[in-house]
Design a protein around this motif. Sequence first.
Motif, short mmCIF file in Angstrom:
data_model
loop_
_atom_site.label_atom_id
_atom_site.label_comp_id
_atom_site.label_asym_id
_atom_site.label_seq_id
_atom_site.Cartn_x
_atom_site.Cartn_y
_atom_site.Cartn_z
N VAL A 120 17.47 -34.94 37.55
CA VAL A 120 16.30 -35.32 36.76
C VAL A 120 16.10 -34.30 35.64
O VAL A 120 16.04 -33.10 35.88
N GLU A 121 16.01 -34.81 34.41
CA GLU A 121 15.75 -33.95 33.26
C GLU A 121 14.28 -34.09 32.89
O GLU A 121 13.78 -35.19 32.69
N VAL A 122 13.58 -32.97 32.77
CA VAL A 122 12.17 -32.97 32.46
C VAL A 122 11.99 -32.83 30.95
O VAL A 122 12.64 -31.99 30.32
N TYR A 123 11.14 -33.65 30.37
CA TYR A 123 10.86 -33.62 28.93
C TYR A 123 10.08 -32.37 28.59
O TYR A 123 9.02 -32.11 29.13
N ASN A 124 10.65 -31.54 27.72
CA ASN A 124 9.98 -30.35 27.22
C ASN A 124 10.13 -30.37 25.71
O ASN A 124 11.20 -30.06 25.18
N LYS A 125 9.07 -30.76 24.98
CA LYS A 125 9.18 -30.96 23.54
C LYS A 125 9.58 -29.69 22.79
O LYS A 125 10.14 -29.77 21.71
N ASP A 126 9.33 -28.53 23.35
CA ASP A 126 9.70 -27.28 22.68
C ASP A 126 11.21 -27.04 22.71
O ASP A 126 11.74 -26.28 21.91
N LEU A 127 11.92 -27.69 23.63
CA LEU A 127 13.37 -27.51 23.74
C LEU A 127 14.17 -28.59 23.02
O LEU A 127 15.39 -28.49 22.92
N LEU A 128 13.51 -29.62 22.52
CA LEU A 128 14.19 -30.73 21.85
C LEU A 128 14.20 -30.55 20.34
O LEU A 128 13.24 -30.07 19.75
N HIS A 129 15.30 -30.93 19.72
CA HIS A 129 15.33 -30.95 18.26
C HIS A 129 14.57 -32.19 17.80
O HIS A 129 14.32 -33.11 18.57
N ASN A 130 14.20 -32.22 16.54
CA ASN A 130 13.38 -33.33 16.05
C ASN A 130 14.20 -34.40 15.35
O ASN A 130 13.67 -35.18 14.58
N ASN A 131 15.51 -34.48 15.61
CA ASN A 131 16.34 -35.53 15.04
C ASN A 131 15.93 -36.89 15.59
O ASN A 131 15.37 -36.99 16.67
N LEU A 132 16.23 -37.93 14.83
CA LEU A 132 15.88 -39.29 15.24
C LEU A 132 17.06 -39.94 15.94
O LEU A 132 18.20 -39.50 15.82
N VAL A 133 16.79 -41.01 16.68
CA VAL A 133 17.80 -41.75 17.43
C VAL A 133 17.93 -43.14 16.83
O VAL A 133 16.93 -43.83 16.61
N LEU A 134 19.18 -43.56 16.55
CA LEU A 134 19.44 -44.91 16.08
C LEU A 134 19.90 -45.73 17.28
O LEU A 134 20.89 -45.39 17.93
N ALA A 135 19.18 -46.79 17.59
CA ALA A 135 19.48 -47.58 18.79
C ALA A 135 19.53 -49.06 18.44
O ALA A 135 18.84 -49.52 17.53
N ILE A 136 20.38 -49.78 19.16
CA ILE A 136 20.44 -51.24 19.01
C ILE A 136 20.14 -51.88 20.36
O ILE A 136 20.33 -51.27 21.40
N GLU A 137 19.67 -53.11 20.31
CA GLU A 137 19.34 -53.84 21.53
C GLU A 137 20.56 -54.55 22.07
O GLU A 137 20.94 -55.60 21.58
N SER A 138 21.22 -53.97 23.04
CA SER A 138 22.27 -54.62 23.83
C SER A 138 23.15 -55.57 23.02
O SER A 138 23.18 -56.78 23.28
N SER A 139 23.84 -55.04 22.02
CA SER A 139 24.72 -55.83 21.14
C SER A 139 23.98 -56.99 20.49
O SER A 139 24.54 -58.04 20.25
N GLY A 140 22.71 -56.77 20.19
CA GLY A 140 21.90 -57.84 19.60
C GLY A 140 21.86 -57.77 18.10
O GLY A 140 22.78 -57.28 17.44
N GLN A 141 20.77 -58.23 17.52
CA GLN A 141 20.61 -58.30 16.08
C GLN A 141 19.54 -57.33 15.57
O GLN A 141 19.23 -57.35 14.39
N THR A 142 18.99 -56.51 16.43
CA THR A 142 17.90 -55.62 16.06
C THR A 142 18.32 -54.17 16.26
O THR A 142 18.90 -53.82 17.28
N ALA A 143 17.99 -53.33 15.26
CA ALA A 143 18.25 -51.90 15.35
C ALA A 143 16.93 -51.16 15.12
O ALA A 143 16.05 -51.64 14.41
N TYR A 144 16.82 -50.00 15.75
CA TYR A 144 15.60 -49.20 15.65
C TYR A 144 15.94 -47.76 15.32
O TYR A 144 16.95 -47.23 15.78
N LEU A 145 15.06 -47.11 14.57
CA LEU A 145 15.11 -45.67 14.39
C LEU A 145 13.93 -45.14 15.19
O LEU A 145 12.77 -45.49 14.93
#
Length: 82
Positions: free
Chosen positions: A31-56
């Motif tokens: 289990v990884e615990v969310y600690n905002k001080d240890l995370l970089h602030n880069n964004l994540v590009l994600a798509i819905e299960s080989s679908g037609q929608t992408a999110y930042l």
Amino acid sequence: MLFTIVACSNNTEDVIDADPLPNPIILSDEVEVYNKDLLHNNLVLAIESSGQTAYLINKEGKKLFTWVFEDLLGNDFELLSN
């Protein structure tokens, strides 16, 4: 007609303890615990299960941008600078 009934008492026997988890929670090593001080602030590009929608998405899971495409995106998707 509207009736409202309110009652108060000094009975403290039924009061719920403010700390519902008196024992500390023990997590496994997987289990990884969310600690905002240890995370970089880069964004994540994600798509819905080989679908037609992408999110930042930011690291808190908030969708900052949404794109909907006519074609299926597949598994390989890249956000270009232009």
